[in-house]
Design a protein around this motif. Structure first.
Motif, mmCIF file in Angstrom:
data_model
loop_
_atom_site.group_PDB
_atom_site.id
_atom_site.type_symbol
_atom_site.label_atom_id
_atom_site.label_comp_id
_atom_site.label_asym_id
_atom_site.label_seq_id
_atom_site.Cartn_x
_atom_site.Cartn_y
_atom_site.Cartn_z
ATOM 1 N N ILE A 136 -9.446 -7.036 -4.847
ATOM 2 C CA ILE A 136 -8.440 -7.643 -4.162
ATOM 3 C C ILE A 136 -8.051 -9.108 -4.084
ATOM 4 O O ILE A 136 -9.033 -9.944 -4.128
ATOM 5 N N PHE A 191 -7.608 1.471 -0.518
ATOM 6 C CA PHE A 191 -8.518 1.667 -1.743
ATOM 7 C C PHE A 191 -10.050 2.586 -1.136
ATOM 8 O O PHE A 191 -10.392 3.565 -1.782
ATOM 9 N N ARG A 192 -10.528 2.201 0.079
ATOM 10 C CA ARG A 192 -11.629 2.967 0.522
ATOM 11 C C ARG A 192 -11.163 4.322 0.966
ATOM 12 O O ARG A 192 -11.776 5.302 0.909
ATOM 13 N N GLN A 230 0.767 2.610 -5.280
ATOM 14 C CA GLN A 230 -0.881 2.658 -5.454
ATOM 15 C C GLN A 230 -1.575 3.930 -4.979
ATOM 16 O O GLN A 230 -2.695 4.166 -5.544
ATOM 17 N N LEU A 237 -13.214 -9.460 -3.631
ATOM 18 C CA LEU A 237 -12.215 -10.159 -3.111
ATOM 19 C C LEU A 237 -12.063 -11.357 -4.070
ATOM 20 O O LEU A 237 -13.295 -11.854 -4.405
ATOM 21 N N THR A 248 0.821 -1.321 -0.173
ATOM 22 C CA THR A 248 0.106 0.053 0.003
ATOM 23 C C THR A 248 0.936 1.133 -0.284
ATOM 24 O O THR A 248 0.548 2.206 0.773
ATOM 25 N N GLY A 293 -12.585 0.616 -10.590
ATOM 26 C CA GLY A 293 -12.940 -0.375 -9.238
ATOM 27 C C GLY A 293 -11.623 -1.046 -8.931
ATOM 28 O O GLY A 293 -10.838 -1.153 -9.748
ATOM 29 N N ALA A 294 -11.594 -1.631 -7.750
ATOM 30 C CA ALA A 294 -10.221 -2.525 -7.320
ATOM 31 C C ALA A 294 -10.787 -3.721 -7.046
ATOM 32 O O ALA A 294 -11.841 -4.056 -6.375
ATOM 33 N N VAL A 309 -14.207 -0.623 -4.023
ATOM 34 C CA VAL A 309 -13.597 -1.823 -4.072
ATOM 35 C C VAL A 309 -14.719 -2.982 -4.657
ATOM 36 O O VAL A 309 -15.716 -3.280 -3.996
ATOM 37 N N ALA A 335 -7.638 -3.305 1.123
ATOM 38 C CA ALA A 335 -9.078 -2.718 0.884
ATOM 39 C C ALA A 335 -9.168 -1.505 1.426
ATOM 40 O O ALA A 335 -9.852 -0.781 0.889
ATOM 41 N N SER A 378 -3.830 5.696 -7.696
ATOM 42 C CA SER A 378 -5.268 5.873 -7.202
ATOM 43 C C SER A 378 -5.848 7.356 -7.351
ATOM 44 O O SER A 378 -6.892 7.722 -7.568
ATOM 45 N N LEU A 397 -18.296 -6.840 1.612
ATOM 46 C CA LEU A 397 -17.686 -7.031 0.103
ATOM 47 C C LEU A 397 -18.292 -8.369 -0.430
ATOM 48 O O LEU A 397 -18.321 -9.156 0.312
#
Length: 278
Positions: free
Chosen positions: A178, A197-198, A164, A207, A160, A175-176, A204, A194, A168, A240
């Motif tokens: 994971i 990204f939030r 990243q 997963l 992270t 969207g991401a 997100v 996760a 971002s 998620l």
């Protein structure tokens, strides 16, 4: 009370300082600018290395193309220190330059690809400090002639860190995804990914639980080498979706190592149906 006005003054001063700090920080954040010609960007990330993130990214890109042949798909390898896309996509060589001095992606299986691996020798290590890495990422984002793409899948480096955050904050991301194994030590970092990204307001999408189970090819007995349902439990905690549950299968590893990913080379396999669901 003699100190009353001072308290009020200090309170107003601290409020002014907060406002000033907020203004400075807002000016310092980079403005998001779309990549020319690219409609949607999906990043594939993981907190931990070695969980199959690049394999997942490659097969997602190929599955997007296979699901709709009218869509144009690109694949960007943002892992500067350990680029995997050239080998997995069976690509070698240096990108050609356009008249505008932009790099042309290399193409295989209908997927336009760009990677640091095209710009250095295969065995050469990238021994760079952070600023040089960030400059390379900026070039891969902005100095590539992608043409017209419906989707650009970005294979992010693990962790992270700077890359990243830079990706971002500099480009709009749809969207991401994971990727994690069910193992506890991988899940700790997947959760951090996760949450990161939030924090930067990237949705997100869900997963992917990779290497979820190993089935013996002889007796068909199933063993959960990395634990069972760890990613599913994390998905519930984070509210998620689970996008896919991919087994630990020798064919997935062998096909990526040979530059013939399983979505292309074995489209009827069970693993491929899971990738298409993702």
């Amino acid at each position: 009370q003699p100190w009353g006005p001072r308290v009020a003054l200090c309170g107003s001063s601290s409020g002014a300082l907060r406002d000033k700090r907020a203004r400075i920080l807002s000016r310092g954040l980079p403005k998001q600018k779309p990549i020319e010609g690219v409609k949607q960007v999906v990043v594939v990330a993981s907190g931990k290395g070695g969980v199959g993130k690049s394999t997942t990214a490659v097969n997602i890109a190929l599955a997007l193309a296979a699901n709709d042949s009218t869509k144009e798909i690109g694949l960007l390898d943002a892992d500067i220190y350990g680029p995997s896309i050239p080998k997995m996509m069976n690509l070698k060589g240096n990108p050609e330059l356009t008249t505008k001095n932009l790099m042309r992606p290399l193409k295989n299986y209908g997927i336009a690809c760009m990677s640091m691996g095209f710009l250095i020798e295969e065995t050469a290590p990238v021994v760079w400090r952070g600023l040089m890495v960030m400059s390379a990422v900026e070039k891969l984002l902005r100095q590539v002639d992608w043409g017209q793409l419906d989707y650009l899948v970005i294979d992010m480096p693990p962790g992270t860190g700077d890359v990243q955050l830079s990706v971002s904050q500099n480009i709009p991301i749809s969207g991401a995804v994971i990727v994690s194994t069910p193992q506890d030590v991988a899940l700790l970092d997947a959760r951090k990914g996760a949450e990161m990204f939030r924090k930067v307001h990237v949705p997100v999408l869900g997963l992917v639980q990779n290497m979820s189970v190993f089935q013996c090819p002889k007796c068909k007995h199933e063993t959960h080498i990395f634990g069972a349902d760890g990613v599913r439990d994390l998905a519930k905690t984070l509210e998620l979706d689970i996008l896919g549950d991919v087994p630990l299968h020798v064919n997935i590893r062998e096909t990526c190592d040979s530059g013939q990913p399983v979505v292309i080379s074995q489209p009827q396999s069970d693993a491929v149906s899971l990738v298409h669901c993702t």
